[in-house]
Motif scaffolding. Sequence first.
Motif, PDB file in Angstrom:
ATOM      1  N   GLN A  57     -17.386 -16.544  66.182  1.00  0.00           N
ATOM      2  CA  GLN A  57     -17.375 -16.628  64.724  1.00  0.00           C
ATOM      3  C   GLN A  57     -17.214 -18.036  64.167  1.00  0.00           C
ATOM      4  O   GLN A  57     -17.913 -18.389  63.220  1.00  0.00           O
ATOM      5  CB  GLN A  57     -16.328 -15.681  64.132  1.00  0.00           C
ATOM      6  CG  GLN A  57     -16.844 -14.272  64.053  1.00  0.00           C
ATOM      7  CD  GLN A  57     -16.150 -13.450  62.986  1.00  0.00           C
ATOM      8  OE1 GLN A  57     -15.186 -13.873  62.380  1.00  0.00           O
ATOM      9  NE2 GLN A  57     -16.671 -12.268  62.756  1.00  0.00           N
ATOM     10  N   PRO A  58     -16.331 -18.886  64.715  1.00  0.00           N
ATOM     11  CA  PRO A  58     -16.225 -20.245  64.147  1.00  0.00           C
ATOM     12  C   PRO A  58     -17.550 -21.015  64.216  1.00  0.00           C
ATOM     13  O   PRO A  58     -17.940 -21.656  63.238  1.00  0.00           O
ATOM     14  CB  PRO A  58     -15.139 -20.910  64.996  1.00  0.00           C
ATOM     15  CG  PRO A  58     -14.336 -19.771  65.537  1.00  0.00           C
ATOM     16  CD  PRO A  58     -15.313 -18.645  65.736  1.00  0.00           C
ATOM     17  N   GLU A  59     -18.247 -20.928  65.355  1.00  0.00           N
ATOM     18  CA  GLU A  59     -19.527 -21.619  65.502  1.00  0.00           C
ATOM     19  C   GLU A  59     -20.573 -21.038  64.565  1.00  0.00           C
ATOM     20  O   GLU A  59     -21.342 -21.770  63.941  1.00  0.00           O
ATOM     21  CB  GLU A  59     -20.027 -21.528  66.951  1.00  0.00           C
ATOM     22  CG  GLU A  59     -19.203 -22.321  67.938  1.00  0.00           C
ATOM     23  CD  GLU A  59     -18.041 -21.525  68.526  1.00  0.00           C
ATOM     24  OE1 GLU A  59     -17.699 -20.434  68.007  1.00  0.00           O
ATOM     25  OE2 GLU A  59     -17.458 -22.006  69.511  1.00  0.00           O
ATOM     26  N   VAL A  60     -20.601 -19.726  64.467  1.00  0.00           N
ATOM     27  CA  VAL A  60     -21.577 -19.075  63.606  1.00  0.00           C
ATOM     28  C   VAL A  60     -21.288 -19.383  62.140  1.00  0.00           C
ATOM     29  O   VAL A  60     -22.216 -19.642  61.361  1.00  0.00           O
ATOM     30  CB  VAL A  60     -21.618 -17.552  63.863  1.00  0.00           C
ATOM     31  CG1 VAL A  60     -22.548 -16.865  62.882  1.00  0.00           C
ATOM     32  CG2 VAL A  60     -22.060 -17.271  65.287  1.00  0.00           C
TER      33      VAL A  60
ATOM     34  N   ALA B  96     -24.420 -11.997  66.977  1.00  0.00           N
ATOM     35  CA  ALA B  96     -23.401 -13.005  66.684  1.00  0.00           C
ATOM     36  C   ALA B  96     -23.519 -13.471  65.237  1.00  0.00           C
ATOM     37  O   ALA B  96     -22.509 -13.637  64.535  1.00  0.00           O
ATOM     38  CB  ALA B  96     -23.522 -14.192  67.639  1.00  0.00           C
ATOM     39  N   CYS B  97     -24.751 -13.677  64.785  1.00  0.00           N
ATOM     40  CA  CYS B  97     -24.956 -14.127  63.403  1.00  0.00           C
ATOM     41  C   CYS B  97     -24.527 -13.068  62.398  1.00  0.00           C
ATOM     42  O   CYS B  97     -23.831 -13.372  61.426  1.00  0.00           O
ATOM     43  CB  CYS B  97     -26.415 -14.511  63.184  1.00  0.00           C
ATOM     44  SG  CYS B  97     -26.906 -16.026  64.046  1.00  0.00           S
ATOM     45  N   THR B  98     -24.915 -11.833  62.628  1.00  0.00           N
ATOM     46  CA  THR B  98     -24.625 -10.784  61.652  1.00  0.00           C
ATOM     47  C   THR B  98     -23.200 -10.255  61.739  1.00  0.00           C
ATOM     48  O   THR B  98     -22.781  -9.480  60.880  1.00  0.00           O
ATOM     49  CB  THR B  98     -25.632  -9.626  61.775  1.00  0.00           C
ATOM     50  OG1 THR B  98     -25.573  -9.089  63.099  1.00  0.00           O
ATOM     51  CG2 THR B  98     -27.046 -10.102  61.466  1.00  0.00           C
ATOM     52  N   ALA B  99     -22.434 -10.704  62.740  1.00  0.00           N
ATOM     53  CA  ALA B  99     -21.021 -10.326  62.818  1.00  0.00           C
ATOM     54  C   ALA B  99     -20.193 -11.060  61.768  1.00  0.00           C
ATOM     55  O   ALA B  99     -19.070 -10.666  61.480  1.00  0.00           O
ATOM     56  CB  ALA B  99     -20.468 -10.621  64.215  1.00  0.00           C
ATOM     57  N   VAL B 100     -20.766 -12.105  61.187  1.00  0.00           N
ATOM     58  CA  VAL B 100     -20.056 -12.917  60.197  1.00  0.00           C
ATOM     59  C   VAL B 100     -20.377 -12.402  58.799  1.00  0.00           C
ATOM     60  O   VAL B 100     -21.554 -12.273  58.434  1.00  0.00           O
ATOM     61  CB  VAL B 100     -20.459 -14.409  60.331  1.00  0.00           C
ATOM     62  CG1 VAL B 100     -19.879 -15.239  59.218  1.00  0.00           C
ATOM     63  CG2 VAL B 100     -20.030 -14.939  61.690  1.00  0.00           C
ATOM     64  N   ALA B 101     -19.356 -12.134  58.031  1.00  0.00           N
ATOM     65  CA  ALA B 101     -19.551 -11.686  56.655  1.00  0.00           C
ATOM     66  C   ALA B 101     -20.311 -12.749  55.870  1.00  0.00           C
ATOM     67  O   ALA B 101     -20.054 -13.943  56.017  1.00  0.00           O
ATOM     68  CB  ALA B 101     -18.198 -11.418  55.996  1.00  0.00           C
ATOM     69  N   GLY B 102     -21.258 -12.311  55.076  1.00  0.00           N
ATOM     70  CA  GLY B 102     -22.047 -13.232  54.263  1.00  0.00           C
ATOM     71  C   GLY B 102     -23.281 -13.765  54.961  1.00  0.00           C
ATOM     72  O   GLY B 102     -24.020 -14.562  54.382  1.00  0.00           O
ATOM     73  N   SER B 103     -23.522 -13.325  56.192  1.00  0.00           N
ATOM     74  CA  SER B 103     -24.676 -13.849  56.932  1.00  0.00           C
ATOM     75  C   SER B 103     -26.012 -13.449  56.306  1.00  0.00           C
ATOM     76  O   SER B 103     -27.031 -14.085  56.580  1.00  0.00           O
ATOM     77  CB  SER B 103     -24.627 -13.416  58.393  1.00  0.00           C
ATOM     78  OG  SER B 103     -24.610 -12.008  58.502  1.00  0.00           O
TER      79      SER B 103
END
Length: 162
Positions: A7-10, A38-45
Amino acid sequence: MNVDALQPEVQALGELLRARGQRLVAAESCTGGLIAAACTAVAGSSDWFERGFVTYSNEAKTELLGVPADTVARHGAVSEAVVRAMAAGALAHAHAQWAVAVTGIAGPGGGSPAKPVGTVWLAWAHGDEVNAERLQLAGDRSAVRRQTVEIALQRLAQALRR
């Protein structure tokens, strides 16, 4: 693979894309959608991730991304020519300004002396510029796939910072 660990990198990658008002598309073979996950695991992606193509078979690479079948036949699915065509095809078939593409041999089988297990081709593209890199990764199938995702995200962030 726990995509939440990335998540931090994404989030950093997403901030770079969001600041430019640009979006990303992923074209994946050996990672089977892990970059997209990995990208879509982050809110707001949804602000910056446009879509992902999982093109595991040679036919999928040709049908979904427009990779010429003769390029696959001549160079093999795990090659610079194919990964470059995957990245360019992803851009051509999406509403995104950046693309990342990966194809490789995660193992445990499938390797050869010329392309041993752990061989991965990575490409990232923006506009008409396509960059490619051959990776030789160590570890089991899971480790090869995890490292591929991590390095792909790193290369994209580096390119966006230029």
